[in-house]
Design a protein around this motif. Sequence first.
Motif, mmCIF file in Angstrom:
data_model
loop_
_atom_site.group_PDB
_atom_site.id
_atom_site.type_symbol
_atom_site.label_atom_id
_atom_site.label_comp_id
_atom_site.label_asym_id
_atom_site.label_seq_id
_atom_site.Cartn_x
_atom_site.Cartn_y
_atom_site.Cartn_z
ATOM 1 N N ARG A 1 -38.765 -24.231 -17.181
ATOM 2 C CA ARG A 1 -40.076 -24.103 -17.796
ATOM 3 C C ARG A 1 -41.125 -24.768 -16.908
ATOM 4 O O ARG A 1 -40.896 -25.845 -16.364
ATOM 5 C CB ARG A 1 -40.063 -24.785 -19.173
ATOM 6 N N LEU A 2 -42.289 -24.103 -16.772
ATOM 7 C CA LEU A 2 -43.441 -24.664 -16.074
ATOM 8 C C LEU A 2 -44.533 -24.921 -17.101
ATOM 9 O O LEU A 2 -44.878 -24.029 -17.880
ATOM 10 C CB LEU A 2 -43.968 -23.704 -14.995
ATOM 11 N N GLY B 1 -44.030 -17.676 -12.625
ATOM 12 C CA GLY B 1 -42.970 -17.826 -13.610
ATOM 13 C C GLY B 1 -42.279 -16.515 -13.915
ATOM 14 O O GLY B 1 -41.045 -16.447 -14.026
ATOM 15 N N ILE C 1 -38.907 -17.868 -14.962
ATOM 16 C CA ILE C 1 -39.121 -19.209 -15.520
ATOM 17 C C ILE C 1 -40.220 -19.105 -16.568
ATOM 18 O O ILE C 1 -41.297 -18.557 -16.302
ATOM 19 C CB ILE C 1 -39.542 -20.203 -14.419
ATOM 20 N N ARG C 2 -39.953 -19.628 -17.764
ATOM 21 C CA ARG C 2 -40.948 -19.554 -18.826
ATOM 22 C C ARG C 2 -42.130 -20.478 -18.518
ATOM 23 O O ARG C 2 -41.960 -21.545 -17.944
ATOM 24 C CB ARG C 2 -40.334 -19.911 -20.179
ATOM 25 N N VAL C 3 -43.329 -20.046 -18.954
ATOM 26 C CA VAL C 3 -44.557 -20.786 -18.698
ATOM 27 C C VAL C 3 -45.185 -21.176 -20.025
ATOM 28 O O VAL C 3 -45.340 -20.343 -20.918
ATOM 29 C CB VAL C 3 -45.550 -19.957 -17.860
#
Length: 709
Positions: free
Chosen positions: A614-615, A642, A647-649
């Motif tokens: 996660r970002l 992401g 990658i989830r943001v």
Amino acid sequence: MRLIVIVDDRSTNRTIFARLAASLGADIRVETFATPQEALDWFATEQVPDLVITDYKMPRMDGAAFTARIRALDWGYDVPVVVVTAYEDRNYRLSALEAGATDFLLSPVDHTEFLTRARNLLRLSWYQKRVRSRAMQLEEELISSRRAHDDLLRGSRDRLLQVIDTVPAMISATDRDGNYIFVNQFHENILGRQSCCDDAAALVLDRQVLACGEPTARYEENFVDRHGVRWSLLTSKIPFYDDTSGERYVLTTSLDITDRKKSERELHNLAYFDQLTGLPNRSHLEKHAQMLLTGESERPFAFFLLDLDRFKSVNDTQGHTIGDQLLRQVAARLQSLLPHAGLIARLGGDEFAILHDVDDMNDAGELAEQITGVFVAPFILGDLVMNVGASVGIALSPDPALTFETMLKRADLAMYRAKNEGLQHYAFFETAMEHAVSVAADLEQALRQATENGAFTLHYQPEIDLASGMVTGVEALIRWVRPDGELVYPGHFLPLAEETGLIVPMTVWSLREACRQGTVWAREGINIRIAVNLSGMLFRHHDVQKLVLDAITETGLDPAFLELELTETALIENPEVAGRQLAALQDMGVSVAIDDFGTGYASMIYLTTMPIRRLKIDALFVREIDSSSSSRAIIKAIIALGNNLDIRVIAEGIEREDQLLWLKEQGCDQAQGFLFSRPVPAEKFQQMVRAGVLTVSDGQGATERPDGR
């Protein structure tokens, strides 16, 4: 046999040094003593060493006092004495140097350096003994020659001159008018063939010797020979008489101490000058400042303390070689700017100090403007072009009772005020700053007490899935509970916790408390991911994997419902350690998020080599959605990054509906902020879930589990 004496109150050191010394040759004899007094008692038995090696820090008598006692002995004037000390022992080195130490060895002792220095000093000792022995022999022969008969004097003249010519010292005899009666070969090699002495000071001394009939004390003198070589000599003069003619002459003997004086200058340079920049060091600065403070001059001066901005990032990203080049260039610029400064010194690290006469505060301010101005132009470091600024603190000297330490402390306080006001600033010391330091010290003490007592609580802020509107997780945020029940928010104490290292036990407490709360919620049917912020300091001093495993084991939390939030700085400072430990935690089911993404040292390679799930877009960019095209562009880039890396943001700090709508349009996955809920105590969060104010996705766990399923 050559004799080496070793004095050290630690038997291990004596054994090591003795073995090293014995390896210098088959003709080496080594004697060791546990105390200086034992060695002095042994010297009293007419034992004369060729080299003495002594530790500085010993009970009852330190290395400086021992060296002084040796120098007071009849034979101790020029016996090489090596003092073993450490880098931080600057004052000890100065004490030993003033007592007559010949050289130093830095502890822990490098064996190769030990052998090289010992070998050189033994050679010097042998040379000095030979010179002293020959000179004494010559003096004795010359004195006894006054009483010898004319025939003995005439018969021995040629032989005596041959002996004189073999002595590696300048020897000459002059009459009352300064005419040379004879000179030895060494004297002639250095000064050339001369008929009379043309040194006015030497002629004055000759007349005094002839007038009083007493020898002079030994004295040092320097001169440059006909080849341009500089010599340092230890000279003595004695009267002698020709019984036949009744004439009186002066015998001058000069021993070469050039190498010894060079060593003393090198030691002085090490003690008072910075070896990287060539500037005076802190000891030199302190001595000079104290002289100004206690002097009779009424003209005030200013103490400028400079600290480079962002220098640590230069060392971290470019290496210490580039950092050293930058420091040398800074020193050169300051010297060029202020050629008439009282003193420019490097205190260590990236700190510099300047002493300069000023008329008043305005004058000091103008100088500070000039000092910060030299950092406007970029620094050219090989192929690199770097912009580095400086923050400047200024302390003035109107009070004659001030000490160096007080001025340094005041300038340091002012410098930190300048840093807090922004890069490339300067600030003057104000008395209120000392009060602020006292308040900060009280705050630190209270925070330490709170850390020992666990006087903290966690509040939890929901993280919302923008597609479903459901809660997919919470972030655990620490609060300090004061004795009166007041809650202190992190912005008021976390910077101090980072500075003092208290952030480590506080982070460990937060981790365990969050895991405990997650287990309580799970028993109540609320299975939700809890994000805990980890300080990068943990990776420097602790096994993070073990800390997390212990917390999970003690509380029974399912690792899939624990997320660790780290900043980009924490990852880039500890890439290997962090990467290895985070990968092991991911295998257990723990997920990792990067907090405040886009505000630190961005390095995209960590997004591909580390287990990032996660970002978190920093709230700063979200607040500027409607006012800054740059912030909007950064948010779009992070969301696209992401999506491309799977990658989830999540966006932090959402407070308005228009911000939420814009983020949805950009395809942001999740959101967090006051628009949904402020951070609330655990019981309040549970009530909000029970009341339907917040809905935890799928009723048991997140529709998006932290492990990706």
